[in-house]
Design a protein around this motif. Structure first.
Motif, mmCIF file in Angstrom:
data_model
loop_
_atom_site.group_PDB
_atom_site.id
_atom_site.type_symbol
_atom_site.label_atom_id
_atom_site.label_comp_id
_atom_site.label_asym_id
_atom_site.label_seq_id
_atom_site.Cartn_x
_atom_site.Cartn_y
_atom_site.Cartn_z
ATOM 1 N N ALA A 287 -22.598 60.271 76.243
ATOM 2 C CA ALA A 287 -22.004 59.268 75.362
ATOM 3 C C ALA A 287 -20.759 59.816 74.680
ATOM 4 C CB ALA A 287 -23.030 58.817 74.313
ATOM 5 N N ARG A 288 -20.809 61.087 74.271
ATOM 6 C CA ARG A 288 -19.625 61.703 73.663
ATOM 7 C C ARG A 288 -18.512 61.839 74.694
ATOM 8 N NH1 ARG A 288 -20.616 66.485 69.586
ATOM 9 N NH2 ARG A 288 -21.264 64.620 68.437
ATOM 10 N N TYR A 289 -18.874 62.182 75.902
ATOM 11 C CA TYR A 289 -17.893 62.282 76.992
ATOM 12 C C TYR A 289 -17.261 60.907 77.243
ATOM 13 C CZ TYR A 289 -16.120 63.512 81.670
ATOM 14 O OH TYR A 289 -15.335 63.750 82.778
ATOM 15 N N ALA A 290 -18.083 59.857 77.239
ATOM 16 C CA ALA A 290 -17.559 58.505 77.442
ATOM 17 C C ALA A 290 -16.599 58.126 76.322
ATOM 18 C CB ALA A 290 -18.711 57.506 77.518
ATOM 19 N N SER A 291 -16.921 58.514 75.085
ATOM 20 C CA SER A 291 -16.038 58.235 73.962
ATOM 21 C C SER A 291 -14.677 58.894 74.175
ATOM 22 C CB SER A 291 -16.668 58.738 72.668
ATOM 23 O OG SER A 291 -15.784 58.574 71.571
ATOM 24 N N PHE A 292 -14.699 60.133 74.648
ATOM 25 C CA PHE A 292 -13.440 60.817 74.937
ATOM 26 C C PHE A 292 -12.667 60.128 76.063
ATOM 27 C CE2 PHE A 292 -11.655 63.640 78.181
ATOM 28 C CZ PHE A 292 -10.476 63.993 77.544
ATOM 29 N N LEU A 293 -13.379 59.771 77.147
ATOM 30 C CA LEU A 293 -12.703 59.175 78.302
ATOM 31 C C LEU A 293 -12.017 57.864 77.937
ATOM 32 C CD1 LEU A 293 -15.276 59.793 81.185
ATOM 33 C CD2 LEU A 293 -13.117 60.992 80.777
ATOM 34 N N VAL A 294 -12.685 57.051 77.118
ATOM 35 C CA VAL A 294 -12.081 55.772 76.720
ATOM 36 C C VAL A 294 -10.802 56.016 75.922
ATOM 37 C CG1 VAL A 294 -12.394 53.733 75.279
ATOM 38 C CG2 VAL A 294 -14.240 54.481 76.779
ATOM 39 N N GLN A 295 -10.847 56.956 74.994
ATOM 40 C CA GLN A 295 -9.653 57.234 74.200
ATOM 41 C C GLN A 295 -8.567 57.889 75.044
ATOM 42 O OE1 GLN A 295 -10.357 58.511 70.020
ATOM 43 N NE2 GLN A 295 -12.527 58.470 70.576
ATOM 44 N N ASP B 111 -4.812 48.713 75.899
ATOM 45 C CA ASP B 111 -5.981 48.245 76.647
ATOM 46 C C ASP B 111 -5.669 47.799 78.070
ATOM 47 O OD1 ASP B 111 -7.712 48.640 74.464
ATOM 48 O OD2 ASP B 111 -7.105 46.734 73.582
ATOM 49 N N PHE B 112 -4.400 47.837 78.484
ATOM 50 C CA PHE B 112 -4.050 47.289 79.793
ATOM 51 C C PHE B 112 -4.746 48.025 80.931
ATOM 52 C CE2 PHE B 112 -1.359 46.927 83.582
ATOM 53 C CZ PHE B 112 -1.310 45.550 83.704
ATOM 54 N N ALA B 113 -4.826 49.343 80.857
ATOM 55 C CA ALA B 113 -5.411 50.130 81.944
ATOM 56 C C ALA B 113 -6.900 49.860 82.111
ATOM 57 C CB ALA B 113 -5.176 51.623 81.705
ATOM 58 N N LYS B 114 -7.557 49.278 81.102
ATOM 59 C CA LYS B 114 -8.973 48.942 81.227
ATOM 60 C C LYS B 114 -9.187 47.726 82.122
ATOM 61 C CE LYS B 114 -9.875 50.498 76.481
ATOM 62 N NZ LYS B 114 -10.289 50.053 75.124
ATOM 63 N N GLN B 115 -8.126 46.974 82.381
ATOM 64 C CA GLN B 115 -8.257 45.724 83.119
ATOM 65 C C GLN B 115 -7.879 45.855 84.586
ATOM 66 O OE1 GLN B 115 -6.049 42.684 81.022
ATOM 67 N NE2 GLN B 115 -6.680 43.467 79.039
ATOM 68 N N ILE B 116 -7.418 47.017 85.010
ATOM 69 C CA ILE B 116 -6.999 47.193 86.397
ATOM 70 C C ILE B 116 -7.628 48.461 86.964
ATOM 71 C CG2 ILE B 116 -4.786 46.027 86.030
ATOM 72 C CD1 ILE B 116 -3.456 48.782 85.993
ATOM 73 N N VAL B 117 -7.721 48.504 88.276
ATOM 74 C CA VAL B 117 -8.179 49.707 88.966
ATOM 75 C C VAL B 117 -7.135 50.038 90.024
ATOM 76 C CG1 VAL B 117 -9.933 50.773 90.399
ATOM 77 C CG2 VAL B 117 -10.607 49.171 88.596
#
Length: 228
Positions: free
Chosen positions: A139-147, A161-167
């Motif tokens: 969960a801490r790793y996920a927090s880092f990855l999102v930021q 937030d744009f990069a969260k909407q594309i792959v």
């Protein structure tokens, strides 16, 4: 589903492809092209010419209405296409463009697209005492990855937030990440990788509130400059 022959109306598709297999973005683009073709019919066109041109518009619009969608943006494009079609035909009531079945289908799309994402696994405890469990570490790793992703998105696109909407499908990444079960790293190695990344950035990978630091030593009493 009918085929539509247009002069390469969308760069990544060729003429004569079945409409049912196309993404909503392509269908909307094709509808715009077909509408423009109707508006630009040469002087002296016949009723047959108009009927043939409108058949293309109607076939594409039918595919738009029948599309099953699951993303909010795609549903918004579908609804906007209905409004554009009505304006193009100068429809006064929505029943001229949508049947009850069409409306129900689009309502289902909207419900699916706005449904909240819920975990399919039961939550695991993030800590045991003052120490992180494996779930807490991830969960801490996920927090880092999102930021981290938000930072990259800001640098590349100017939008957090744009990069969260594309792959972005990168061959070099896919070659390393893809496995038999999907485009993932080996999940067994995930905790080790999470720990290595966090520790390389001096982020505590062991304790809930970070490493306990020794108490500060009390400040020494100041000495007078004069001695007797």
């Amino acid at each position: 589903m009918p085929f539509v022959a247009l002069e390469n109306p969308y760069p990544i598709f060729t003429a004569g492809v079945p409409l049912k297999s196309q993404p909503i973005q392509a269908l909307v683009h094709w509808m715009h092209e077909a509408m423009a073709a109707v508006d630009n019919l040469p002087a002296g066109y016949t009723n047959d010419d108009l009927t043939a041109a409108m058949d293309v518009v109607n076939n594409i619009f039918a595919a738009i209405k029948q599309a099953k969608l699951s993303q909010p943006r795609a549903v918004a494009q579908q609804m906007a296409a209905v409004v554009e079609y009505m304006n193009f035909l100068e429809c006064r009531v929505i029943e001229e463009a949508l049947s009850g079945e069409d409306f129900c289908r689009m309502s289902e799309n909207l419900t699916t697209a706005t449904k909240p994402i819920r975990p399919t696994k039961p939550p695991l405890p993030y800590s045991r005492g003052s120490r992180l469990t494996q779930a807490g570490l991830l969960a801490r790793y996920a927090s880092f990855l999102v930021q981290e992703l938000e930072t990259v998105s800001w640098v590349l696109y100017g939008q957090r937030d744009f990069a969260k909407q594309i792959v972005i499908f990168d061959d070099a990444v896919n070659e390393r990440c893809r496995s038999r079960r999907g485009p993932f790293f080996d999940e067994k190695a995930l905790p080790k990788r999470a720990r290595a990344v966090l520790e390389s950035l001096r982020i505590d990978a062991e304790h809930v509130n970070g490493r306990e630091r020794p108490p500060k030593r009390p400040a020494r009493a100041s000495r007078s400059a004069s001695t007797r």
